[in-house]
Design a protein around this motif. Structure first.
Motif, PDB file in Angstrom:
ATOM      1  N   MET A   1       0.706  -1.069   0.142  1.00  0.00           N
ATOM      2  CA  MET A   1       0.247   0.564   0.051  1.00  0.00           C
ATOM      3  C   MET A   1       0.999   1.580  -0.207  1.00  0.00           C
ATOM      4  SD  MET A   1      -2.677   0.931   2.519  1.00  0.00           S
ATOM      5  CE  MET A   1      -3.892   1.786   2.213  1.00  0.00           C
ATOM      6  N   THR A   2       0.725   2.112  -1.100  1.00  0.00           N
ATOM      7  CA  THR A   2       1.397   3.378  -1.015  1.00  0.00           C
ATOM      8  C   THR A   2       1.103   4.365  -0.036  1.00  0.00           C
ATOM      9  OG1 THR A   2      -0.123   3.785  -2.808  1.00  0.00           O
ATOM     10  CG2 THR A   2       2.668   3.509  -3.630  1.00  0.00           C
ATOM     11  N   LYS A   3       1.997   4.953   0.337  1.00  0.00           N
ATOM     12  CA  LYS A   3       1.349   5.831   2.106  1.00  0.00           C
ATOM     13  C   LYS A   3       0.812   7.373   1.194  1.00  0.00           C
ATOM     14  CE  LYS A   3       6.103   6.631   2.637  1.00  0.00           C
ATOM     15  NZ  LYS A   3       7.315   7.114   3.925  1.00  0.00           N
ATOM     16  N   SER A   4      -0.023   7.584   1.571  1.00  0.00           N
ATOM     17  CA  SER A   4      -0.713   8.975   1.006  1.00  0.00           C
ATOM     18  C   SER A   4       0.225  10.666   1.169  1.00  0.00           C
ATOM     19  CB  SER A   4      -1.999   9.467   2.304  1.00  0.00           C
ATOM     20  OG  SER A   4      -1.451   9.684   3.080  1.00  0.00           O
ATOM     21  N   ALA A   5       0.389  11.424   0.438  1.00  0.00           N
ATOM     22  CA  ALA A   5       1.572  12.506   1.015  1.00  0.00           C
ATOM     23  C   ALA A   5       0.579  13.356   2.159  1.00  0.00           C
ATOM     24  CB  ALA A   5       0.322  13.541  -0.157  1.00  0.00           C
ATOM     25  N   GLU A  11       6.106  12.944   8.000  1.00  0.00           N
ATOM     26  CA  GLU A  11       7.361  11.701   7.475  1.00  0.00           C
ATOM     27  C   GLU A  11       7.877  13.437   8.006  1.00  0.00           C
ATOM     28  OE1 GLU A  11       7.010   8.450   5.521  1.00  0.00           O
ATOM     29  OE2 GLU A  11       5.433   7.426   7.070  1.00  0.00           O
ATOM     30  N   ASN A  12       8.063  14.179   6.565  1.00  0.00           N
ATOM     31  CA  ASN A  12       8.510  14.797   6.019  1.00  0.00           C
ATOM     32  C   ASN A  12       9.262  15.811   8.026  1.00  0.00           C
ATOM     33  OD1 ASN A  12       9.251  13.650   4.026  1.00  0.00           O
ATOM     34  ND2 ASN A  12       8.559  15.085   2.499  1.00  0.00           N
ATOM     35  N   LYS A 132       1.138  16.364  -2.322  1.00  0.00           N
ATOM     36  CA  LYS A 132       2.441  16.069  -3.296  1.00  0.00           C
ATOM     37  C   LYS A 132       3.327  16.731  -3.699  1.00  0.00           C
ATOM     38  CE  LYS A 132       0.610  11.746  -4.209  1.00  0.00           C
ATOM     39  NZ  LYS A 132      -0.456  10.088  -5.493  1.00  0.00           N
ATOM     40  N   MET A 133       2.557  18.160  -4.533  1.00  0.00           N
ATOM     41  CA  MET A 133       3.589  18.945  -4.791  1.00  0.00           C
ATOM     42  C   MET A 133       4.562  19.451  -4.137  1.00  0.00           C
ATOM     43  SD  MET A 133       2.424  22.355  -7.002  1.00  0.00           S
ATOM     44  CE  MET A 133       1.179  22.734  -5.996  1.00  0.00           C
TER      45      MET A 133
END
Length: 146
Positions: A1-5, A11-12, A132-133
């Motif tokens: 499963m991909t992480k959401s933005a 996390e960033n 995401k941008m």
């Protein structure tokens, strides 16, 4: 499963805070000739979060048109001037964390199907693609300071 933005953006934040807590590299030393310091890089990220939270997110609505982004060079200079107001890195960390968490929480309140554009642009965003941008922007700067 991909992480959401949203997950990536949170996390960033933790990674940026780790950079500020890393005593092995001085925060006020430029990362290269004619470049910002690590603190200034993180401050630049914070100031864009502040802009998104204060200016952009309140205007997101179905088929809305958000304002164009400010001139990047001028806004970045303003960011560097603005972060000078912080008396210490801990105070700054607290403000950065609070701002990013508020930004994420406000974006999560918006229906994921809500589509909008920015300025004169034709590209339609939703909250995930919008964030995401900025995850890409985060990653660019993380690559500089890690």
């Amino acid at each position: 499963m991909t992480k959401s933005a949203f997950q990536t953006y949170r996390e960033n934040l933790a990674i940026f805070i780790d950079v500020l807590n890393d005593n092995s590299h001085p925060l006020s030393t430029p990362i290269a000739d004619n470049k910002w310091s690590r603190f200034e890089v993180v401050g630049h990220i914070y100031y864009w979060d502040k802009f998104l939270k204060d200016v952009m997110v309140p205007q997101i609505k179905a088929n809305g048109v958000l304002p164009s982004f400010p001139n990047h060079d001028e806004y970045n200079k303003e960011a560097i001037d603005y972060i000078k107001r912080f008396n210490d890195y801990k105070e700054f960390q607290k403000e950065f964390t609070h701002t990013r968490e508020e930004l994420i929480n406000e974006l999560k309140k918006i229906d994921t199907e809500t589509k909008f554009t920015i300025g004169e642009g034709k590209r339609r965003f939703n909250t995930e693609s919008f964030l995401k941008m900025f995850c890409k922007h985060d990653q660019h700067h993380l690559n500089q300071i890690l």
